[in-house]
Design a protein around this motif. Structure first.
Motif, PDB file in Angstrom:
ATOM      1  N   GLY A 327      -2.140   4.157 -17.009  1.00  0.00           N
ATOM      2  CA  GLY A 327      -1.809   4.816 -15.755  1.00  0.00           C
ATOM      3  C   GLY A 327      -1.507   3.883 -14.608  1.00  0.00           C
ATOM      4  N   LYS A 328      -1.399   2.586 -14.879  1.00  0.00           N
ATOM      5  CA  LYS A 328      -1.136   1.612 -13.821  1.00  0.00           C
ATOM      6  C   LYS A 328       0.349   1.624 -13.446  1.00  0.00           C
ATOM      7  N   THR A 329       0.664   1.138 -12.243  1.00  0.00           N
ATOM      8  CA  THR A 329       2.043   1.155 -11.767  1.00  0.00           C
ATOM      9  C   THR A 329       2.459  -0.238 -11.315  1.00  0.00           C
ATOM     10  N   PRO A 330       3.748  -0.581 -11.466  1.00  0.00           N
ATOM     11  CA  PRO A 330       4.218  -1.903 -11.034  1.00  0.00           C
ATOM     12  C   PRO A 330       3.986  -2.121  -9.544  1.00  0.00           C
ATOM     13  N   ALA A 331       3.624  -3.344  -9.173  1.00  0.00           N
ATOM     14  CA  ALA A 331       3.335  -3.668  -7.777  1.00  0.00           C
ATOM     15  C   ALA A 331       4.448  -4.529  -7.199  1.00  0.00           C
ATOM     16  N   TYR A 332       5.068  -4.023  -6.134  1.00  0.00           N
ATOM     17  CA  TYR A 332       6.113  -4.766  -5.447  1.00  0.00           C
ATOM     18  C   TYR A 332       5.676  -5.146  -4.036  1.00  0.00           C
ATOM     19  N   ALA A 333       4.377  -5.171  -3.830  1.00  0.00           N
ATOM     20  CA  ALA A 333       3.765  -5.605  -2.577  1.00  0.00           C
ATOM     21  C   ALA A 333       2.288  -5.872  -2.888  1.00  0.00           C
ATOM     22  N   PHE A 334       1.504  -6.202  -1.863  1.00  0.00           N
ATOM     23  CA  PHE A 334       0.103  -6.563  -2.105  1.00  0.00           C
ATOM     24  C   PHE A 334      -0.853  -5.399  -1.869  1.00  0.00           C
ATOM     25  N   VAL A 335      -0.664  -4.647  -0.794  1.00  0.00           N
ATOM     26  CA  VAL A 335      -1.535  -3.505  -0.491  1.00  0.00           C
ATOM     27  C   VAL A 335      -1.140  -2.343  -1.402  1.00  0.00           C
ATOM     28  N   PRO A 336      -2.092  -1.758  -2.137  1.00  0.00           N
ATOM     29  CA  PRO A 336      -1.750  -0.709  -3.097  1.00  0.00           C
ATOM     30  C   PRO A 336      -1.505   0.646  -2.440  1.00  0.00           C
ATOM     31  N   THR A 337      -1.064   1.571  -3.246  1.00  0.00           N
ATOM     32  CA  THR A 337      -0.932   2.952  -2.796  1.00  0.00           C
ATOM     33  C   THR A 337      -2.319   3.570  -2.618  1.00  0.00           C
ATOM     34  N   GLY A 338      -2.370   4.671  -1.869  1.00  0.00           N
ATOM     35  CA  GLY A 338      -3.637   5.384  -1.705  1.00  0.00           C
ATOM     36  C   GLY A 338      -4.343   5.121  -0.392  1.00  0.00           C
ATOM     37  N   LEU A 339      -3.711   4.353   0.512  1.00  0.00           N
ATOM     38  CA  LEU A 339      -4.294   4.065   1.817  1.00  0.00           C
ATOM     39  C   LEU A 339      -3.378   4.632   2.908  1.00  0.00           C
ATOM     40  N   ILE A 340      -3.976   5.224   3.921  1.00  0.00           N
ATOM     41  CA  ILE A 340      -3.206   5.922   4.946  1.00  0.00           C
ATOM     42  C   ILE A 340      -2.773   4.971   6.063  1.00  0.00           C
ATOM     43  N   ASP A 341      -1.513   5.064   6.428  1.00  0.00           N
ATOM     44  CA  ASP A 341      -0.984   4.383   7.608  1.00  0.00           C
ATOM     45  C   ASP A 341      -1.358   5.248   8.806  1.00  0.00           C
ATOM     46  N   GLU A 342      -2.312   4.778   9.608  1.00  0.00           N
ATOM     47  CA  GLU A 342      -2.859   5.603  10.691  1.00  0.00           C
ATOM     48  C   GLU A 342      -1.811   5.968  11.737  1.00  0.00           C
ATOM     49  N   ALA A 343      -0.776   5.162  11.866  1.00  0.00           N
ATOM     50  CA  ALA A 343       0.235   5.428  12.886  1.00  0.00           C
ATOM     51  C   ALA A 343       1.168   6.568  12.496  1.00  0.00           C
ATOM     52  N   THR A 344       1.388   6.735  11.185  1.00  0.00           N
ATOM     53  CA  THR A 344       2.366   7.721  10.730  1.00  0.00           C
ATOM     54  C   THR A 344       1.759   8.843   9.896  1.00  0.00           C
ATOM     55  N   GLY A 345       0.566   8.623   9.382  1.00  0.00           N
ATOM     56  CA  GLY A 345      -0.035   9.596   8.471  1.00  0.00           C
ATOM     57  C   GLY A 345       0.500   9.476   7.068  1.00  0.00           C
ATOM     58  N   GLN A 346       1.469   8.575   6.850  1.00  0.00           N
ATOM     59  CA  GLN A 346       2.016   8.332   5.525  1.00  0.00           C
ATOM     60  C   GLN A 346       1.111   7.413   4.721  1.00  0.00           C
ATOM     61  N   ASP A 347       1.389   7.324   3.434  1.00  0.00           N
ATOM     62  CA  ASP A 347       0.757   6.304   2.620  1.00  0.00           C
ATOM     63  C   ASP A 347       1.231   4.941   3.134  1.00  0.00           C
ATOM     64  N   PHE A 348       0.306   4.001   3.316  1.00  0.00           N
ATOM     65  CA  PHE A 348       0.642   2.692   3.869  1.00  0.00           C
ATOM     66  C   PHE A 348       1.696   1.989   3.027  1.00  0.00           C
ATOM     67  N   ARG A 349       1.578   2.111   1.708  1.00  0.00           N
ATOM     68  CA  ARG A 349       2.538   1.454   0.823  1.00  0.00           C
ATOM     69  C   ARG A 349       3.925   2.093   0.955  1.00  0.00           C
ATOM     70  N   GLN A 350       3.945   3.411   1.022  1.00  0.00           N
ATOM     71  CA  GLN A 350       5.221   4.104   1.182  1.00  0.00           C
ATOM     72  C   GLN A 350       5.885   3.699   2.492  1.00  0.00           C
ATOM     73  N   LEU A 479      -0.193   0.084  17.098  1.00  0.00           N
ATOM     74  CA  LEU A 479      -0.025  -1.368  17.096  1.00  0.00           C
ATOM     75  C   LEU A 479      -0.746  -1.984  15.901  1.00  0.00           C
ATOM     76  N   ARG A 480      -1.951  -1.494  15.622  1.00  0.00           N
ATOM     77  CA  ARG A 480      -2.720  -2.030  14.489  1.00  0.00           C
ATOM     78  C   ARG A 480      -1.945  -1.865  13.188  1.00  0.00           C
ATOM     79  N   SER A 481      -1.352  -0.706  12.992  1.00  0.00           N
ATOM     80  CA  SER A 481      -0.567  -0.454  11.786  1.00  0.00           C
ATOM     81  C   SER A 481       0.629  -1.401  11.710  1.00  0.00           C
ATOM     82  N   GLN A 482       1.330  -1.558  12.827  1.00  0.00           N
ATOM     83  CA  GLN A 482       2.487  -2.450  12.872  1.00  0.00           C
ATOM     84  C   GLN A 482       2.079  -3.881  12.530  1.00  0.00           C
ATOM     85  N   LEU A 483       0.953  -4.330  13.072  1.00  0.00           N
ATOM     86  CA  LEU A 483       0.479  -5.688  12.826  1.00  0.00           C
ATOM     87  C   LEU A 483       0.091  -5.887  11.365  1.00  0.00           C
TER      88      LEU A 483
END
Length: 532
Positions: A327-350, A479-483
């Motif tokens: 069930g693992k997925t290829p990683a094209y970045a360091f932070v995985p899926t499943g974490l919320i981007d507080e600025a947008t409400g989206q998944d941080f990875r997305q 700002l925190r999300s952008q940084l």
């Protein structure tokens, strides 16, 4: 004859574990009706300030407990603290310690035990691996870097049952941190009586969690019994646990299928489909990334162009589809899926998108730009990994790709985990296998890996440190999300890591066991587990 010998040894191992009836230091017999977890690694230490692997964290979760404990949704709930309040500015927390909180030897757990433990973890002379996890405390980093005194750190026991904690800046994830092992209490009298050995011996390990460790046969087995002094002992349904230890996935699976264990993690990929058909194979979510880390001081990886080239020739999807599975997925970045981007409400990875790509032609161009070619071949490269069937298979695949696509001379070196971790931390390698499971549910837990001056990549960047300091100190969520997105982009632009896949937790469990749960942070909690 050779095959018969191997099967004979395994049979003897299974029978010996099945028939084993251990005794604790106090003569308590381990009951036959117990949960048996096949642990995937010998703990180097069970000192919450110094431990650094998931198997160590899982053991510590059984024998220690923090102010909070994560539930099966990874949300912090009252544990050693029965309640708390927070100031309106989010900087000051006041925790009330349970009056019935006790250590496994019957002595009370007090707020002073927490103050001692946290300041000890930050004490620069202790050199604790997890000190950075307490930098959220006011003057935590300053004390650890010898710019402030212990008295200036933002944790204070007002009395035996009141702990006041002051943060450097508001941290919405702080309560989750208090469930992490770096925040567990430890007893000053226990630690000071044997500073170098107290956390490596069952006789000197006094905990405050649902179980107590009664036997530690190094590299062989751990044995636990229910801690009757635990404040929530009525919720603990098991009377004992036996944990045989093996780094071999195949051996651990043999223990489960042979009846000598009930549960194990990461079964061999070749067996997963068969196990699923038997109803034994499960997959739990995980907030983690499996990657290779480059030592940026070791040629040829002291050149970021070379690091990028070695990363760009890896087809992550092929590795996941043909080797990894689960069930693992290829990683094209360091932070995985499943974490919320507080600025947008989206998944941080997305929101952040892909930060690495598969491009063999560009990789070869980058090597030429770095000065390597027919007249200047790449120096030999060694991939370092810890002994494990999966790690070996991935390393062999990467070896073949780097040799075929880049013409590099690649060798493999495997080491027992304790030695491997020490060499990686000390920078005695060129490129090494690594993985990071979040310590809490926030992207910062991944980005802080390289803001610590002692990171495995031997990477020291004032610009990155300054960027992460802004992340730590801002109260502006946008700002925190952008940084944080900028920080992740810097990690991949510098090619400190070669991400391979985002993790899951595949495991095998017999249908007689229930009530446990796997946190997405990688540990398994047996507090309310039971045998049907």
């Amino acid at each position: 004859m050779k095959r018969l010998g191997i099967y004979s040894v395994l049979l003897i191992l299974i029978l010996s574990l099945t028939l084993m009836a251990g005794c604790s230091r106090s003569g308590e017999t381990i009951p036959a009706d117990t949960l048996r977890y096949a642990l995937e690694q010998e703990p180097s230490t069970l000192d919450p300030a110094k431990s650094s692997t998931l198997p160590e964290s899982t053991v510590e979760l059984a024998i220690f407990e923090g102010l909070t404990r994560l539930n099966d949704k990874d949300m912090p709930e009252p544990a050693m603290a029965e309640s708390w309040t927070m100031s309106s500015d989010g900087l000051v927390y006041t925790f009330k310690i349970r009056s019935d909180a006790k250590w496994s030897d019957g002595k009370p757990v007090t707020a002073k035990d927490f103050e001692y433990a946290w300041k000890r973890a930050l004490n620069p002379t202790v050199a604790a691996n997890n000190a950075y996890m307490l930098y959220v405390l006011k003057n935590g980093e300053a004390y650890n870097t010898e710019k402030a005194s212990a008295d200036e750190v933002g944790v204070k026991a007002i009395d035996d049952y009141t702990l006041v904690v002051t943060l450097e800046a508001p941290a919405p994830y702080f309560l989750g941190l208090t469930a992490f092992h770096a925040y567990y209490p430890v007893r000053e009298d226990i630690v000071e009586a044997a500073p170098d050995t107290w956390a490596t011996n069952a006789d000197t390990l006094i905990g405050n969690g649902p179980f107590k460790l009664v036997k530690w046969q190094h590299s062989s087995e751990l044995q636990f019994v229910k801690n009757e002094q635990y404040w929530d002992a009525k919720a603990v349904r098991l009377t004992a646990m036996e944990w045989p230890i093996s780094e071999s996935q195949s051996t651990r699976l043999t223990l489960v299928e042979g009846g000598a264990a009930d549960i194990m993690v990461e079964p061999p990929v070749a067996d997963q489909e068969r196990l699923a058909g038997l109803g034994l194979f499960k997959v739990a979510p995980s907030l983690g990334t499996y990657y290779y880390v480059f030592n940026v001081t070791a040629p040829p990886f002291d050149n970021p162009l070379v690091r990028k080239a070695f990363s760009m020739v890896i087809d992550r999807k092929v590795i996941v589809d043909t080797i990894v599975h689960g069930g693992k997925t290829p990683a094209y970045a360091f932070v995985p899926t499943g974490l919320i981007d507080e600025a947008t409400g989206q998944d941080f990875r997305q929101a952040g998108g892909s930060l690495v790509s598969y491009n063999v032609a560009e990789a070869k161009r980058l090597l030429q730009e770095a000065g390597y070619g027919p007249n200047k071949p790449l120096p030999p490269v060694t991939i370092l990994y810890n002994t494990n069937e999966m790690h070996k298979a991935i390393a062999e695949a990467v070896q073949a790709i780097w040799q075929n696509e880049l013409g590099a001379t690649i060798s493999l070196q495997n080491q027992e985990t304790k030695v491997f971790m020490a060499n990686r931390e000390e920078g005695h390698y060129q490129v090494a296998r690594a993985s990071w499971i979040g310590d809490y549910v926030d992207p910062q837990t991944f980005l802080d890996v390289f803001s610590d001056e002692a990171n495995d990549a031997q990477y020291h960047s004032e610009a990155y440190t300054a960027l992460m300091n802004r992340v730590h100190n801002t109260t502006d969520l946008k700002l925190r999300s952008q940084l944080m997105h900028e920080a992740e982009a810097m990690i991949l632009d510098e090619a400190l890591v070669l991400p391979i896949y985002f993790t899951t937790t595949p495991y095998v469990v017999r249908d007689t066991i229930d009530g446990f749960f796997w946190s997405s942070l990688g540990t398994v909690d047996f507090k309310q587990a039971y045998r049907k």
